[in-house]
Scaffold this motif. Structure first.
Motif, PDB file in Angstrom:
ATOM      1  N   THR A 145       0.842  -1.199   0.000  1.00 37.94           N
ATOM      2  CA  THR A 145       0.000   0.000   0.000  1.00 37.94           C
ATOM      3  C   THR A 145       0.874   1.245   0.000  1.00 37.94           C
ATOM      4  O   THR A 145       2.069   1.190   0.317  1.00 37.94           O
ATOM      5  N   LEU A 146       0.255   2.375  -0.339  1.00 36.30           N
ATOM      6  CA  LEU A 146       0.977   3.644  -0.356  1.00 36.30           C
ATOM      7  C   LEU A 146       1.412   4.076   1.038  1.00 36.30           C
ATOM      8  O   LEU A 146       2.304   4.920   1.175  1.00 36.30           O
ATOM      9  N   ILE A 149       2.459  -2.650  -9.922  1.00 38.15           N
ATOM     10  CA  ILE A 149       1.892  -3.994  -9.806  1.00 38.15           C
ATOM     11  C   ILE A 149       1.852  -4.434  -8.346  1.00 38.15           C
ATOM     12  O   ILE A 149       0.870  -5.027  -7.891  1.00 38.15           O
ATOM     13  N   TRP A 150       2.899  -4.151  -7.594  1.00 39.17           N
ATOM     14  CA  TRP A 150       2.902  -4.501  -6.174  1.00 39.17           C
ATOM     15  C   TRP A 150       1.776  -3.763  -5.430  1.00 39.17           C
ATOM     16  O   TRP A 150       1.219  -4.280  -4.479  1.00 39.17           O
ATOM     17  N   PHE A 181       5.538   7.889  -5.261  1.00 39.40           N
ATOM     18  CA  PHE A 181       5.827   6.683  -4.494  1.00 39.40           C
ATOM     19  C   PHE A 181       6.558   5.659  -5.360  1.00 39.40           C
ATOM     20  O   PHE A 181       7.578   5.084  -4.941  1.00 39.40           O
ATOM     21  N   CYS A 182       6.060   5.421  -6.565  1.00 36.01           N
ATOM     22  CA  CYS A 182       6.689   4.440  -7.463  1.00 36.01           C
ATOM     23  C   CYS A 182       8.066   4.921  -7.925  1.00 36.01           C
ATOM     24  O   CYS A 182       8.993   4.111  -8.072  1.00 36.01           O
ATOM     25  N   ASN A 183       8.196   6.234  -8.158  1.00 36.23           N
ATOM     26  CA  ASN A 183       9.517   6.781  -8.496  1.00 36.23           C
ATOM     27  C   ASN A 183      10.505   6.557  -7.361  1.00 36.23           C
ATOM     28  O   ASN A 183      11.665   6.196  -7.586  1.00 36.23           O
ATOM     29  N   ASP A 184      10.054   6.775  -6.134  1.00 44.33           N
ATOM     30  CA  ASP A 184      10.941   6.639  -4.981  1.00 44.33           C
ATOM     31  C   ASP A 184      11.376   5.188  -4.778  1.00 44.33           C
ATOM     32  O   ASP A 184      12.520   4.916  -4.406  1.00 44.33           O
TER      33      ASP A 184
END
Length: 392
Positions: free
Chosen positions: A133-134, A233-234, A252-255
Motif C-alpha cells: 500500500t501507499l 503492480i505490487w 511513491f513508485c519513483n521513490d
C-alpha cells in the motif's frame, strides 16, 4: 446484416484521431461524382448504409475490432486506472487517440495470454500483485521487491552496457510471471509516442500482469521505468506513467525505483557540488554512468536529498533532455547512412520479450491458439508467427 448506428462511425473516427477528410482519404472513398468527404459524411449521417467491405476497411483504419461497429451505441470511456489520466497542459493532446489504441491493444494481448494460461492450467494468481500500500515505507517496499526478484544491484552494475543491465532486470521480472514489452508506437514510426505522453504502463492483473516500457525513451531509463511499473503492480494499481511525479502514486513508485537502483545513502558519495553548473553536470554524468542509471535519476535523488533546489533540478533535467535528444538525432542519422540493419525477427523478439514468445510457442504447439491469435499476441502478421517463435 445488422444495421450500423451512424454515431458509432463518428465515434470510431474521432477516437482514432482522424478528421473526416483524413479518414475519407485513408478509406479511399469518393470518385468522379462525389468526393470522399461527402461520401463519408453520408455514412456518418445515416443517409447511406456502409457495406461489409467498407466496415472491414474502417476497422483497419480506425484500429477497432469489426464487432465494434455493430454496437447499439458508442461505448462509454472506461476507467483504466488512476494514472490513465487526461494529458496535462504540457503534453501533446493529439497523441491521445494513438495512446488509447496502444492501451487497447495491450489489454487485448493480456487477455489472450491469460486465456492461454487458464486453458493450460497455468493460471496461478500471483500473490505479490496488490500486496503493498501507499502507506508503507519506501525502503521496506523496495527491499520486498528486490528480495522477490532476487535482484543483485552489483550484478546489475557489472553488466557491460545499459542494455545488458535492462535485460538482466527484465529476465528476473519475467521469471516472476510478469510479461515485459518494449512498445513505443503502433507499428510504424509515424505513430511513435514520446515520453511526454507516457514512459510506461502496467496492467496489475493477478494472472499475467503486463508491463510496457516506452522504447522511444533513452535506453538508460528503461530499467527505472520497469521498476516503477513493478511498483504499480505490487500496489495493484493498473495505470499509465508519465513525467508528472507530483501525483502521490507516481512519486511513491519513483521513490521505490530510485531506492532500488540508487540507494539514497549513495548520493552522499557525490560530495559537495559547488555552484558551477558545468561541473555539476559533469559530476552527475560520471556518477550516473558508473551505476548504469540515467542522469535525470541522479538529479531526482539530489533533489530528494536536498542537495540541489527545485530550480536547479528543473534546469538540469531540461538540459539532460536536450542533450539526449541531440544524441538520439545524431544516432538516427548515422543509422540511416549505415547499410543493412538488425534482423526483423531478432528485433521483434527483443520487443515482445522471451516470456511472451515462449508462452505463444507452447500454445501453438499444443493447439490452444490459431496463427491469427498468436499474431495478435505478438504484434505481427499471422504469416510471421512461426518464424518469430522458432528457437533462435
Amino acid at each position: 446484416m445488422p444495421q450500423v448506428n451512424p454515431q458509432i462511425l463518428v465515434w470510431a473516427r474521432e477516437t482514432a484521431g482522424l478528421s473526416i477528410d483524413g479518414a475519407a482519404k485513408s478509406l479511399q472513398l469518393g470518385g468522379a461524382r462525389q468526393s470522399g468527404t461527402e461520401a463519408l459524411g453520408e455514412y456518418e449521417k445515416g443517409t447511406r448504409a456502409p457495406s461489409r467491405p467498407l466496415l472491414l476497411k474502417m476497422a483497419k483504419v480506425y484500429r477497432r475490432p469489426l464487432l465494434t461497429f455493430y454496437l447499439p451505441q458508442p461505448p462509454v470511456k472506461s476507467e483504466r486506472g488512476e494514472d490513465f489520466r487526461t494529458l496535462p497542459g504540457g503534453r501533446a493532446f493529439e497523441s491521445a487517440p494513438t495512446l488509447d489504441a496502444l492501451v487497447r491493444d495491450v489489454f487485448v494481448r493480456q487477455r489472450l495470454v491469460k486465456s492461454i494460461l487458464e486453458d493450460t492450467d497455468e493460471a496461478e494468481p500471483l500473490n505479490f500483485v496488490g500486496s503493498m500500500t501507499l502507506g508503507q515505507p519506501v525502503d521496506y517496499v523496495a527491499k520486498v521487491i528486490c528480495k522477490r526478484l532476487s535482484f543483485d544491484l552489483n550484478e546489475f552494475r557489472r553488466k557491460r552496457t545499459v542494455e545488458e543491465s535492462f535485460s538482466y532486470m527484465r529476465g528476473l521480472t519475467e521469471q516472476l510471471g510478469v510479461f515485459v514489452l518494449l512498445i513505443g508506437n503502433l507499428g510504424t514510426h509515424h505513430t511513435a509516442l514520446s515520453t511526454d505522453v507516457f514512459r510506461g504502463f502496467a496492467l496489475a492483473e493477478k494472472v499475467a500482469p503486463f508491463i510496457v516500457v516506452n522504447d522511444q525513451d533513452a535506453k538508460v531509463a528503461w530499467s527505472f521505468t520497469l521498476l516503477h511499473e513493478l511498483a504499480h503492480i505490487w500496489l495493484g494499481r493498473t495505470g499509465l506513467s508519465g513525467a508528472d511525479f507530483e501525483q502521490k502514486i507516481e512519486q511513491f513508485c519513483n521513490d521505490i525505483a530510485s531506492e532500488i537502483l540508487l540507494p539514497e545513502a549513495e548520493i552522499d558519495d557525490l560530495g559537495p557540488l559547488g555552484d558551477d553548473r558545468q561541473k555539476i553536470m559533469s559530476a552527475i554524468s560520471d556518477f550516473a554512468s558508473r551505476r548504469k542509471v540515467s542522469r535525470t535519476l541522479v538529479a531526482y535523488r539530489l533533489l530528494k536529498r536536498r542537495k540541489i533546489h527545485r530550480n536547479q533540478w528543473a534546469d538540469l533535467t531540461e538540459e539532460f533532455r536536450r542533450s539526449w535528444e541531440a544524441e538520439r538525432a545524431k544516432k538516427k542519422e548515422e543509422a540511416a547512412d549505415a547499410a543493412g540493419g538488425p534482423n526483423y525477427y531478432v528485433v521483434k523478439r527483443h520487443r515482445v520479450g522471451n516470456a511472451l514468445v515462449e508462452v505463444t510457442r507452447r500454445a501453438i504447439a499444443e493447439g490452444f491458439v490459431t496463427p491469427t491469435k498468436a499474431g495478435r499476441i505478438l504484434g505481427v502478421k499471422p504469416a510471421n508467427v512461426q518464424a518469430l517463435v522458432a528457437p533462435a
